[in-house]
Structures are given as structure tokens and as C-alpha cells.
Design a protein around this motif. Structure first.
Motif, PDB file in Angstrom:
ATOM      1  N   THR A  42       0.826  -1.208   0.000  1.00  0.00           N
ATOM      2  CA  THR A  42       0.000   0.000   0.000  1.00  0.00           C
ATOM      3  C   THR A  42       0.859   1.257   0.000  1.00  0.00           C
ATOM      4  O   THR A  42       0.580   2.218  -0.734  1.00  0.00           O
ATOM      5  N   ALA A  46       0.806   3.784  -3.120  1.00  0.00           N
ATOM      6  CA  ALA A  46       0.301   5.136  -2.874  1.00  0.00           C
ATOM      7  C   ALA A  46       1.361   6.186  -3.225  1.00  0.00           C
ATOM      8  O   ALA A  46       1.055   7.213  -3.850  1.00  0.00           O
ATOM      9  N   ASN A  62      -4.102   5.867 -10.776  1.00  0.00           N
ATOM     10  CA  ASN A  62      -4.790   5.107  -9.729  1.00  0.00           C
ATOM     11  C   ASN A  62      -5.054   3.666 -10.155  1.00  0.00           C
ATOM     12  O   ASN A  62      -5.374   2.815  -9.326  1.00  0.00           O
ATOM     13  N   TRP A  65      -3.498   0.610  -8.444  1.00  0.00           N
ATOM     14  CA  TRP A  65      -4.077  -0.103  -7.299  1.00  0.00           C
ATOM     15  C   TRP A  65      -4.554  -1.493  -7.705  1.00  0.00           C
ATOM     16  O   TRP A  65      -4.539  -2.426  -6.893  1.00  0.00           O
ATOM     17  N   CYS A 110     -14.229  -0.842   0.895  1.00  0.00           N
ATOM     18  CA  CYS A 110     -13.460  -0.036  -0.062  1.00  0.00           C
ATOM     19  C   CYS A 110     -14.043  -0.161  -1.466  1.00  0.00           C
ATOM     20  O   CYS A 110     -14.212   0.839  -2.177  1.00  0.00           O
ATOM     21  N   TYR A 131     -13.041   9.606  -1.612  1.00  0.00           N
ATOM     22  CA  TYR A 131     -12.443   8.271  -1.684  1.00  0.00           C
ATOM     23  C   TYR A 131     -11.440   8.020  -0.558  1.00  0.00           C
ATOM     24  O   TYR A 131     -11.650   7.194   0.329  1.00  0.00           O
ATOM     25  N   THR A 132     -10.329   8.739  -0.648  1.00  0.00           N
ATOM     26  CA  THR A 132      -9.176   8.422   0.199  1.00  0.00           C
ATOM     27  C   THR A 132      -9.434   8.637   1.685  1.00  0.00           C
ATOM     28  O   THR A 132      -9.140   7.738   2.489  1.00  0.00           O
ATOM     29  N   MET A 136      -9.195   5.647   4.431  1.00  0.00           N
ATOM     30  CA  MET A 136      -8.226   5.779   5.514  1.00  0.00           C
ATOM     31  C   MET A 136      -8.890   5.647   6.881  1.00  0.00           C
ATOM     32  O   MET A 136      -8.333   5.054   7.805  1.00  0.00           O
ATOM     33  N   SER A 169      -5.392  14.622   4.199  1.00  0.00           N
ATOM     34  CA  SER A 169      -5.929  14.141   2.923  1.00  0.00           C
ATOM     35  C   SER A 169      -7.200  14.887   2.531  1.00  0.00           C
ATOM     36  O   SER A 169      -7.518  14.995   1.344  1.00  0.00           O
ATOM     37  N   GLU A 177      -3.055  13.566  -1.478  1.00  0.00           N
ATOM     38  CA  GLU A 177      -3.694  12.657  -0.532  1.00  0.00           C
ATOM     39  C   GLU A 177      -3.107  11.255  -0.612  1.00  0.00           C
ATOM     40  O   GLU A 177      -3.192  10.482   0.347  1.00  0.00           O
ATOM     41  N   MET A 178      -2.478  10.932  -1.736  1.00  0.00           N
ATOM     42  CA  MET A 178      -1.816   9.639  -1.866  1.00  0.00           C
ATOM     43  C   MET A 178      -0.623   9.514  -0.907  1.00  0.00           C
ATOM     44  O   MET A 178      -0.365   8.454  -0.343  1.00  0.00           O
ATOM     45  N   LEU A 181      -1.975   8.742   2.460  1.00  0.00           N
ATOM     46  CA  LEU A 181      -2.316   7.323   2.546  1.00  0.00           C
ATOM     47  C   LEU A 181      -1.065   6.472   2.735  1.00  0.00           C
ATOM     48  O   LEU A 181      -1.068   5.506   3.507  1.00  0.00           O
TER      49      LEU A 181
END
Length: 205
Positions: A42, A46, A62, A65, A110, A131-132, A136, A169, A177-178, A181
Motif C-alpha cells: 500500500t 500510494a 490510480n 491499485w 473499499c 475516496y481516500t 483511511m 488528505s 492525498e496519496m 495514505l
């Protein structure tokens, strides 16, 4: 006959308590490495998405992922096959099931967030929830339950500290925001996994 007669209710409860404690410790010993593996995957993914998103300005990265999920599930499948070949079978207990269902619920949640957001974006033209930050927050809850079940008091310092990354984030959406994460994964997955493995090596678990 004497054994049955001497097995008082208090002794029965004590034996059951000892069995539960041994089960908890066995689960703890087999939980550290998976947390580290998923945490590393992860964190790396990220960070890679964040860097590439920042450099190109496109969120298309993205899709990495999906590659991470394939690698992670490949690890689980390989470990499962290896366990069957070596005839190593882990006992299915209540504690095993609790942790399994907690992280399964996290994974399903998720996917649900992604699905609902896509549907709402198509119908209403906007996201249903961020999303993030939402993912989280769910990760923090899952790690909290894991720490409670395995009695990992040290982890709550990192769990508490991880909430600052959720705030960041939300304050800095997009590629940044990645990075939040990635840092949260270190706090909630890698460090707890290292703590578990360290205690096992020192004979504390």
C-alpha cells in the motif's frame, strides 16, 4: 472419575481462559508478516501514484491499485498453497474469524465506496463521499479492532497519530492525498506488524 469430580466450575472457566489466551497468541504470531506485506504494498503503490499523478497531472495512475491487489492476492494464494503442500493447517478459531471478517469487511467497504461513487458520479455528476479519507478512516477502525483483539497497547499511539493524515488528505485533495495514505499505511500496517514480529522474536508473545 476423580478428575471429573475435581473439575469445578472455576477450574473449567480457568481452562477455557487458558485456551483462549493460547489461541490469541497463536493468531498474533501469524498476523505480523501479512500486515507488513500489505503495508509495504500500500505504501509503495500510494507513493508511486502520488508521484506520477503530481508529475503528469492525471489521476489515471490510480489504476496501479489494481496491480497492487493482484500482487497481494497472489501472495495470499501462494502462501495458502505452500501451507497445503507442507500440511500446515491453522486451527479455525473465533479470534481467527474475527480478524478475517474485520479485514474482509474493510476490503468490501473499499470496493463499495468506489462503486457508489462511480454510480453517484454518473447519475448526479458528483462524488457521494471522498475516496481516500473514507478508506483511511476505515483502515484506522480495522487496525484498532485488530490491536484490541491482540492486546497491542503500543499500537494505539500510532493509530491516534494516523488521524492527522486523514485530516491532511481532506485539506489537500488530489495527488497529495496519496502521500497521506502512504504515511498512514506505515503507521497502521507496517509498524503494528513489526511490533508483533518483534514480540514474537523476544518471546513476549
Amino acid at each position: 472419575m476423580n478428575t471429573n469430580e475435581n473439575l469445578s466450575p472455576e477450574r473449567s472457566i480457568e481452562i477455557i481462559g487458558e485456551m483462549i489466551e493460547k489461541t490469541r497468541l497463536n493468531v498474533a504470531r501469524s498476523s505480523g508478516t501479512p500486515l507488513i506485506i500489505w503495508g509495504c504494498l500500500t505504501t509503495i503503490t500510494a507513493a508511486a501514484v502520488g508521484i506520477l499523478w503530481t508529475l503528469t497531472g492525471s489521476p489515471i495512475w490510480n489504476l496501479l491499485w489494481l496491480a497492487m491487489m493482484l500482487i497481494g492476492w497472489g501472495y495470499i494464494f501462494t502462501t495458502s498453497i505452500k501451507g497445503k503442500k507442507t500440511k500446515i493447517q491453522k486451527p479455525v478459531t473465533f479470534v481467527n474469524k474475527v480478524l478475517e471478517y474485520v479485514w474482509l469487511t474493510f476490503g468490501v467497504s473499499c470496493f463499495a465506496i468506489i462503486a457508489f461513487n462511480n454510480i453517484n458520479s454518473f447519475v448526479e455528476g458528483s462524488l457521494m463521499m471522498p475516496y481516500t479519507p473514507t478508506i483511511m478512516l476505515l483502515m484506522a477502525f480495522a487496525t484498532t479492532i485488530t490491536a484490541l483483539v491482540l492486546k497491542l497497547g503500543n499500537c494505539f499511539v500510532f493509530i491516534g497519530g494516523s488521524f492527522i493524515f486523514i485530516l491532511f488528505s481532506m485539506w489537500y485533495p488530489g495527488s497529495y492525498e496519496m502521500f497521506c495514505l502512504a504515511m498512514q499505511s506505515v503507521f497502521l500496517l507496517i509498524i503494528p506488524g513489526l511490533i508483533i514480529n518483534s514480540r514474537v522474536r523476544k518471546g513476549l508473545l
